[in-house]
Design a protein around this motif. Sequence first.
Motif, short mmCIF file in Angstrom:
data_model
loop_
_atom_site.label_atom_id
_atom_site.label_comp_id
_atom_site.label_asym_id
_atom_site.label_seq_id
_atom_site.Cartn_x
_atom_site.Cartn_y
_atom_site.Cartn_z
N MET A 153 1.82 13.94 -3.44
CA MET A 153 2.90 12.95 -3.46
C MET A 153 2.34 11.55 -3.28
O MET A 153 1.46 11.31 -2.44
CB MET A 153 3.89 13.25 -2.33
N LEU A 154 2.86 10.61 -4.07
CA LEU A 154 2.56 9.19 -3.91
C LEU A 154 3.84 8.50 -3.46
O LEU A 154 4.85 8.54 -4.17
CB LEU A 154 2.08 8.59 -5.23
N PRO A 183 11.03 2.70 -4.26
CA PRO A 183 11.58 2.57 -5.62
C PRO A 183 11.19 3.75 -6.51
O PRO A 183 11.99 4.21 -7.31
CB PRO A 183 10.95 1.26 -6.12
N LEU A 184 9.96 4.24 -6.32
CA LEU A 184 9.48 5.37 -7.11
C LEU A 184 8.57 6.22 -6.24
O LEU A 184 7.59 5.73 -5.68
CB LEU A 184 8.73 4.89 -8.35
N THR A 185 8.90 7.50 -6.13
CA THR A 185 8.02 8.49 -5.51
C THR A 185 7.61 9.48 -6.60
O THR A 185 8.45 9.95 -7.36
CB THR A 185 8.74 9.26 -4.38
N VAL A 186 6.32 9.76 -6.67
CA VAL A 186 5.81 10.65 -7.72
C VAL A 186 5.22 11.90 -7.07
O VAL A 186 4.47 11.81 -6.09
CB VAL A 186 4.74 9.95 -8.58
N TYR A 187 5.58 13.05 -7.64
CA TYR A 187 5.07 14.33 -7.18
C TYR A 187 4.33 15.00 -8.34
O TYR A 187 4.94 15.33 -9.36
CB TYR A 187 6.21 15.26 -6.73
N TYR A 214 0.85 -1.19 0.00
CA TYR A 214 0.00 0.00 0.00
C TYR A 214 0.88 1.23 0.00
O TYR A 214 2.00 1.22 0.52
CB TYR A 214 -0.96 0.01 1.19
N LEU A 215 0.39 2.29 -0.61
CA LEU A 215 1.09 3.56 -0.73
C LEU A 215 0.21 4.67 -0.17
O LEU A 215 -1.01 4.51 -0.02
CB LEU A 215 1.41 3.86 -2.19
N TRP A 216 0.85 5.80 0.11
CA TRP A 216 0.13 6.98 0.59
C TRP A 216 0.06 8.02 -0.53
O TRP A 216 1.07 8.30 -1.18
CB TRP A 216 0.85 7.59 1.79
N LEU A 217 -1.11 8.61 -0.71
CA LEU A 217 -1.31 9.74 -1.62
C LEU A 217 -1.65 10.94 -0.75
O LEU A 217 -2.73 10.98 -0.13
CB LEU A 217 -2.43 9.45 -2.62
N VAL A 218 -0.74 11.91 -0.67
CA VAL A 218 -0.88 12.97 0.33
C VAL A 218 -0.61 14.33 -0.28
O VAL A 218 0.12 14.47 -1.28
CB VAL A 218 0.10 12.74 1.51
N ASP A 219 -1.20 15.35 0.33
CA ASP A 219 -0.88 16.74 0.03
C ASP A 219 0.44 17.06 0.73
O ASP A 219 0.55 16.90 1.94
CB ASP A 219 -2.01 17.64 0.54
N LEU A 220 1.43 17.51 -0.02
CA LEU A 220 2.76 17.69 0.54
C LEU A 220 2.81 18.80 1.59
O LEU A 220 3.72 18.85 2.41
CB LEU A 220 3.76 17.99 -0.58
N ASP A 221 1.82 19.69 1.57
CA ASP A 221 1.77 20.75 2.58
C ASP A 221 0.91 20.37 3.78
O ASP A 221 0.83 21.13 4.75
CB ASP A 221 1.23 22.04 1.96
N ARG A 222 0.27 19.22 3.71
CA ARG A 222 -0.60 18.77 4.81
C ARG A 222 -0.37 17.28 5.04
O ARG A 222 -1.30 16.47 4.92
CB ARG A 222 -2.07 19.05 4.48
N LEU A 223 0.86 16.94 5.37
CA LEU A 223 1.18 15.55 5.59
C LEU A 223 0.43 15.02 6.82
O LEU A 223 0.33 15.71 7.83
CB LEU A 223 2.69 15.38 5.80
#
Length: 229
Positions: free
Chosen positions: A72-73, A85-89, A15-24
């Motif tokens: 960010m994922l 392995p891969l972080t996407v912004y 599982y991954l997190w999809l988050v607002d980078l200014d509201r972690l």
Amino acid sequence: MRRAPFRYALRHRTYLWLVDLDRLPVLPRPLRPLARFRAADHFTGRSSSIRAALDGFLAEQGVDLEGGRVTMLAHARVLGHVFNPLTVYWCENPDGTSRCVVAEVHNTYGGRHAYLLHPGETGTATTRKDFYVSPFFPVDGRYDMRLPPPGGRLRLSVRLERPGSPPFTATVHGTRREATVPALLRLAARHPWSTLAVSAAIRFHGIRLFLRGLPVQPRPARRSPESET
């Protein structure tokens, strides 16, 4: 999916997190070991926040988001361990329109490298491969990355094209879920040590490929984090 010199495929559930980078997200204190987001785990590892690190990288490329939203994922740090392995912004302008995408790649040797992408309407962008990831591929060729903004469903792909070789393709598929405490506890129970399992699986399959006779490519001398990003 590897197609040469023999066909080899692997699947891994996580599982991954999809988050607002200014509201972690910040979990209740007893649950924080299950999900932490640290600036040290991204880019140079020396910025005060992940957002500051991303903005610094973009500034080096001549890009200023002017405060626009970034999604960010990524994997969070779980029980003290993280491997992405891969972080996407996905980066937006202040008016909410898409500005660019940053793909940050980590290898199992502790190296990091970020690619600045400008995907078209289909979410696809092409970039030269500049970073040693797998011991079975040299640093050449190009990536065709399909990184459309995530909705209810996530479908990402990275395709490596090399001269005279069949393509190698990695994909990420997922379904969006609300990050509630009960949902996190279920995932943590189903995938304990989730990020450690990812890095262990990569090494396990690397050993299998080596034992099947796949040749290892020399690893370039390690560069500093600043030069890698």
